[in-house]
Motif scaffolding. Structure first.
Motif, short mmCIF file in Angstrom:
data_model
loop_
_atom_site.label_atom_id
_atom_site.label_comp_id
_atom_site.label_asym_id
_atom_site.label_seq_id
_atom_site.Cartn_x
_atom_site.Cartn_y
_atom_site.Cartn_z
N TRP A 187 0.82 -1.18 0.05
CA TRP A 187 0.06 -0.01 -0.09
C TRP A 187 0.64 1.26 -0.01
O TRP A 187 0.55 2.40 -0.72
CB TRP A 187 -0.98 -0.05 1.26
N LEU A 188 2.05 1.04 0.67
CA LEU A 188 2.99 2.25 0.70
C LEU A 188 3.29 2.72 -0.68
O LEU A 188 3.55 3.81 -1.31
CB LEU A 188 3.78 2.16 1.58
N ILE A 189 3.95 1.58 -1.34
CA ILE A 189 4.35 1.70 -2.66
C ILE A 189 3.29 2.12 -3.66
O ILE A 189 3.72 3.07 -4.72
CB ILE A 189 5.01 0.51 -3.39
N MET A 190 2.22 1.66 -3.55
CA MET A 190 1.20 1.99 -4.37
C MET A 190 0.93 3.72 -4.22
O MET A 190 0.54 4.49 -5.18
CB MET A 190 0.02 1.36 -4.30
N GLU A 191 0.80 4.02 -3.08
CA GLU A 191 0.57 5.33 -2.69
C GLU A 191 1.65 6.33 -3.29
O GLU A 191 1.14 7.52 -3.66
CB GLU A 191 0.40 5.46 -1.14
N VAL A 192 2.83 6.04 -3.12
CA VAL A 192 3.83 6.89 -3.75
C VAL A 192 3.73 6.80 -5.38
O VAL A 192 3.95 7.88 -5.84
CB VAL A 192 5.51 6.36 -3.35
N LEU A 193 3.60 5.69 -5.98
CA LEU A 193 3.49 5.68 -7.31
C LEU A 193 2.23 6.47 -7.94
O LEU A 193 2.29 7.10 -8.77
CB LEU A 193 3.34 4.10 -7.78
N ALA A 194 1.02 6.42 -6.92
CA ALA A 194 -0.16 7.19 -7.40
C ALA A 194 0.07 8.71 -7.18
O ALA A 194 -0.19 9.50 -8.15
CB ALA A 194 -1.03 6.92 -6.55
N VAL A 195 1.02 9.15 -6.34
CA VAL A 195 1.23 10.64 -6.08
C VAL A 195 2.28 10.96 -7.40
O VAL A 195 2.39 12.22 -7.92
CB VAL A 195 1.89 10.87 -4.78
N LEU A 196 3.29 10.21 -7.77
CA LEU A 196 4.29 10.27 -8.87
C LEU A 196 3.47 10.64 -10.12
O LEU A 196 3.79 11.52 -10.91
CB LEU A 196 5.24 9.41 -8.93
N LEU A 197 2.45 9.82 -10.15
CA LEU A 197 1.56 9.75 -11.92
C LEU A 197 0.66 11.11 -11.62
O LEU A 197 0.67 11.92 -12.65
CB LEU A 197 0.65 8.64 -11.72
N SER A 198 0.39 11.44 -10.29
CA SER A 198 -0.51 12.49 -10.43
C SER A 198 0.26 14.03 -10.50
O SER A 198 -0.15 14.85 -11.28
CB SER A 198 -1.14 12.69 -8.90
N LEU A 199 1.62 13.84 -10.14
CA LEU A 199 2.51 14.89 -10.19
C LEU A 199 2.81 15.04 -11.78
O LEU A 199 2.96 16.43 -12.23
CB LEU A 199 3.61 14.98 -9.38
N TYR A 200 2.89 14.05 -12.30
CA TYR A 200 3.38 14.04 -13.81
C TYR A 200 2.17 14.54 -14.61
O TYR A 200 2.17 15.33 -15.68
CB TYR A 200 3.76 12.48 -14.26
N LEU A 201 0.92 13.89 -14.34
CA LEU A 201 -0.24 14.60 -14.93
C LEU A 201 -0.63 16.04 -14.75
O LEU A 201 -1.08 16.78 -15.81
CB LEU A 201 -1.33 13.78 -14.68
N VAL A 202 -0.11 16.47 -13.70
CA VAL A 202 -0.71 17.96 -13.12
C VAL A 202 0.50 18.80 -13.87
O VAL A 202 0.40 20.07 -13.89
CB VAL A 202 -0.87 18.30 -11.68
#
Length: 305
Positions: A187-202
């Protein structure tokens, strides 16, 4: 010597002929030949032959003094040094060892202040990270700097407390404890990956690194430990009260920390946020902060009965 037999069977004494006496004539040959000259010549002949080595094996000094051996040793040492440099370079590319040292540069004073800030962040005013010559100072000199020591120790302590809680329910097993630890890590790794993807999209231009996000996401383990320990000691109502307090505290901590990293300078100074991009950044900041209480409850509610 002449031996003459007698009729009585006894032998007479032999007549000894001495060398160089008057009996021997001058033309008689000598009893022993003089070979001293031949022996000297033989010794002279043997002295001209090369010396034979005493030992069949080659001594170590002759090997070390061999130019080819020295060249081979030098070439081997150069290959070893080049291989070590290549391994260090490739390892630092995937696992930045030098950067990880920065996140573990903590001391006891910093850990105490950071834990207090995570539990009670309401009175803290200055949230900016200090810099020295365009580089952030070590965490032990600035309580606002992210670190990996508290998240790492928090994760390990959470796994141990989870094992204790499962033991009180007579459900403890090494397999179940492994599932608990692996699920929290996933869950920790998925959270970090989701934040990285959101930063890339924004398309946010920020100095946040993956290790920073890992550190900020790992601070929630402190509140999770407090909630589970309170529930084990005082029951389920204490679990909900302590977990609620820690959830609000981590939400405030994440908002005040990440707004300086994700929002624009105007938003960081408290002025009105305008523009679509700044609004997206604000929503992203609030989403990251709001996800922390959800994970805290999801990973702890089943540990208290």
């Amino acid at each position: 010597m002449d031996y003459t037999a007698t009729q009585s069977g006894f032998r007479q004494q032999p007549n000894m002929r001495l060398r160089n006496t008057s009996v021997d004539g001058p033309g008689d040959s000598q009893l022993f030949e003089d070979t001293s000259g031949a022996a000297a010549g033989a010794q002279a002949g043997y002295s001209n032959q090369p010396a034979v080595p005493q030992a069949a094996g080659f001594p170590a000094q002759s090997i070390l003094s061999d130019p080819m051996s020295n060249l081979a040793m030098a070439y081997g040492s150069s290959l070893a040094s080049q291989g070590r440099e290549m391994v260090d370079k490739n390892l630092d590319r995937f696992i930045p060892i030098s950067k990880l040292k920065y996140y573990f540069a903590v001391d006891t004073v910093y850990v105490g202040k950071k834990l207090g800030l995570l539990v009670f962040p309401y009175m803290h005013e200055n949230w900016e990270v200090s810099y020295q010559q365009d580089t952030p100072v070590a965490p032990r000199f600035d309580v606002n700097a992210p670190d990996l020591y508290i998240p790492a120790m928090g994760f390990i302590t959470y796994v141990l407390v989870a094992g204790l809680a499962l033991g009180t329910q007579n459900k403890f097993s090494p397999e179940l404890l492994g599932v608990q630890a692996s699920s929290a890590l996933v869950w920790l790794i998925m959270e970090v990956l989701a934040v990285l993807l959101s930063l890339y999209l924004v398309t946010v231009n920020t100095d946040l690194t993956t290790i920073d996000l890992l550190a900020f996401s790992g601070y929630k383990y402190v509140g999770m430990i407090i909630g589970v320990v309170a529930g084990l000691m005082f029951g389920r109502p204490a679990y909900y009260l302590s977990l609620l307090w820690c959830c609000v505290a981590i939400f405030v901590f994440m908002i005040r920390t990440l707004r300086l990293k994700l929002l624009s300078e105007a938003a960081a100074e408290g002025r009105l946020v305008r523009g679509t991009r700044n609004q997206l950044r604000m929503y992203l900041t609030m989403s990251i902060a709001a996800a922390q209480p959800i994970f805290m409850y999801w990973l702890t509610y089943h540990l208290i009965r």
